[in-house]
Design a protein around this motif. Structure first.
Motif, mmCIF file in Angstrom:
data_model
loop_
_atom_site.group_PDB
_atom_site.id
_atom_site.type_symbol
_atom_site.label_atom_id
_atom_site.label_comp_id
_atom_site.label_asym_id
_atom_site.label_seq_id
_atom_site.Cartn_x
_atom_site.Cartn_y
_atom_site.Cartn_z
ATOM 1 N N ILE A 103 0.953 -1.154 0.053
ATOM 2 C CA ILE A 103 -0.093 -0.547 -0.016
ATOM 3 C C ILE A 103 0.570 1.233 0.620
ATOM 4 N N ILE A 104 0.834 1.426 -1.330
ATOM 5 C CA ILE A 104 1.499 3.250 -1.438
ATOM 6 C C ILE A 104 0.665 4.177 -1.639
ATOM 7 N N ILE A 105 0.833 5.342 -0.648
ATOM 8 C CA ILE A 105 0.391 6.668 -0.842
ATOM 9 C C ILE A 105 1.045 7.742 -1.078
ATOM 10 N N PHE A 106 1.265 8.985 -1.707
ATOM 11 C CA PHE A 106 1.897 9.663 -1.863
ATOM 12 C C PHE A 106 1.127 10.707 -0.919
ATOM 13 N N LEU A 107 2.012 11.183 -0.110
ATOM 14 C CA LEU A 107 0.962 11.884 0.840
ATOM 15 C C LEU A 107 2.035 13.565 0.338
ATOM 16 N N VAL A 108 1.309 14.738 -0.185
ATOM 17 C CA VAL A 108 1.799 15.888 -0.410
ATOM 18 C C VAL A 108 1.665 17.143 -0.298
ATOM 19 N N ASP A 109 2.587 18.061 0.519
ATOM 20 C CA ASP A 109 1.672 19.366 0.260
ATOM 21 C C ASP A 109 1.475 19.896 -0.452
ATOM 22 N N ALA A 110 0.821 20.498 -0.601
ATOM 23 C CA ALA A 110 0.166 21.509 -1.449
ATOM 24 C C ALA A 110 0.640 22.903 -1.887
ATOM 25 N N GLN A 111 0.753 23.144 -0.156
ATOM 26 C CA GLN A 111 1.827 24.422 -0.585
ATOM 27 C C GLN A 111 2.964 24.290 -1.305
ATOM 28 N N SER A 112 3.832 23.406 -1.262
ATOM 29 C CA SER A 112 4.946 22.856 -2.482
ATOM 30 C C SER A 112 4.203 23.994 -3.908
ATOM 31 N N PHE A 113 2.833 23.275 -3.891
ATOM 32 C CA PHE A 113 2.766 24.455 -5.306
ATOM 33 C C PHE A 113 2.379 25.358 -5.156
ATOM 34 N N THR A 114 2.252 26.302 -4.270
ATOM 35 C CA THR A 114 2.418 27.474 -4.716
ATOM 36 C C THR A 114 3.326 28.191 -5.394
ATOM 37 N N ALA A 174 -7.327 -1.293 -4.579
ATOM 38 C CA ALA A 174 -6.250 -2.261 -6.196
ATOM 39 C C ALA A 174 -6.604 -1.464 -7.318
ATOM 40 N N LEU A 175 -5.406 -1.409 -7.436
ATOM 41 C CA LEU A 175 -5.184 -0.407 -9.083
ATOM 42 C C LEU A 175 -5.969 -1.569 -10.173
ATOM 43 N N THR A 176 -6.353 -0.330 -11.067
ATOM 44 C CA THR A 176 -7.185 -0.610 -12.080
ATOM 45 C C THR A 176 -6.648 0.385 -12.947
ATOM 46 N N PRO A 177 -7.162 0.181 -14.492
ATOM 47 C CA PRO A 177 -6.838 0.687 -15.558
ATOM 48 C C PRO A 177 -7.861 2.294 -15.121
ATOM 49 N N LEU A 236 1.675 4.362 -11.053
ATOM 50 C CA LEU A 236 0.706 2.881 -11.557
ATOM 51 C C LEU A 236 0.908 2.612 -12.060
ATOM 52 N N LYS A 237 1.522 3.206 -13.617
ATOM 53 C CA LYS A 237 1.570 2.887 -14.687
ATOM 54 C C LYS A 237 3.080 1.360 -14.477
ATOM 55 N N SER A 238 3.586 1.545 -13.609
ATOM 56 C CA SER A 238 4.413 0.412 -14.084
ATOM 57 C C SER A 238 3.926 -0.651 -12.646
ATOM 58 N N LYS A 239 3.460 -0.744 -11.813
ATOM 59 C CA LYS A 239 3.088 -1.627 -10.432
ATOM 60 C C LYS A 239 1.843 -2.630 -11.152
ATOM 61 N N SER A 299 3.490 -4.569 -12.894
ATOM 62 C CA SER A 299 4.048 -5.648 -12.165
ATOM 63 C C SER A 299 3.568 -6.393 -10.863
ATOM 64 N N ASN A 300 2.429 -5.256 -10.592
ATOM 65 C CA ASN A 300 1.586 -6.145 -9.228
ATOM 66 C C ASN A 300 0.169 -5.346 -9.324
ATOM 67 N N PRO A 301 -0.812 -5.938 -9.940
ATOM 68 C CA PRO A 301 -1.988 -5.239 -9.859
ATOM 69 C C PRO A 301 -2.716 -4.667 -8.452
ATOM 70 N N ASN A 302 -2.482 -6.216 -7.862
ATOM 71 C CA ASN A 302 -2.820 -6.190 -6.210
ATOM 72 C C ASN A 302 -2.121 -5.463 -5.401
ATOM 73 N N ASN A 303 -1.443 -4.061 -5.916
ATOM 74 C CA ASN A 303 -0.808 -3.665 -4.946
ATOM 75 C C ASN A 303 -2.274 -2.388 -4.695
ATOM 76 N N ARG A 304 -1.681 -1.177 -3.598
ATOM 77 C CA ARG A 304 -2.992 -0.527 -3.496
ATOM 78 C C ARG A 304 -2.147 1.295 -3.725
ATOM 79 N N PHE A 305 -2.616 1.824 -4.012
ATOM 80 C CA PHE A 305 -2.023 3.347 -4.137
ATOM 81 C C PHE A 305 -3.160 4.211 -3.983
#
Length: 141
Positions: free
Chosen positions: A31-42, A103-106, A64-67, A70-76
């Motif tokens: 399970i991979i979660i990208f946690l991003v501070d939106a202030q970095s987009f200012t 679960a990763l889907t197209p 997402l595209k690579s996983k 390789s492992n479509p059961n991963n969660r993002f």
């Protein structure tokens, strides 16, 4: 030079290959979660193709595209904090779950490609400070 392994102790116990836990070790899902501070987009400059927002979303899409291959059961998932709007199941202010870990889907990849260019305009940036603990709590649950 000749090597003789018959009398040496084998550092790899080949019996472990038949143990029930060994197969499970390779069937685990991430399970991979990208946690991003939106202030970095200012500091997004519309005249520059490569900015913080495109770098983050391109990295997310690439993962997402690579996983999916390789492992479509991963969660993002993709979570932004320090946003004007909120979207999370706890109702915590200034935290936006762009994509919940699933679960990763197209379809998930297509959705990520669609919000890539409109994400910042959709959620806005808040100039306050959200507790990182709250943002991590949303990711954890």
């Amino acid at each position: 030079m000749e090597f003789n392994f018959e009398n040496e102790e084998d550092p790899l116990d080949l019996n472990m290959l038949n143990s029930p836990g060994f197969a499970d070790m390779f069937s685990k899902n991430d399970i991979i979660i990208f946690l991003v501070d939106a202030q970095s987009f200012t500091f997004v400059n519309p005249n520059i193709e490569e900015n913080n927002l495109t770098i983050v979303t391109n990295a997310y899409l690439s993962m997402l595209k690579s996983k999916i291959i390789s492992n479509p059961n991963n969660r993002f998932g993709l979570v932004l904090y320090n946003t004007q709007k909120q979207k999370n199941h706890f109702g915590l202010e200034h935290i936006w779950v762009a994509q919940a870990p699933d679960a990763l889907t197209p379809g998930q990849i297509k959705e990520a490609e669609e919000f890539k260019n409109s994400l910042l305009g959709e959620v806005g940036v808040w100039n306050g400070e959200v507790s990182l603990r709250d943002a991590l709590w949303v990711c954890h649950s």
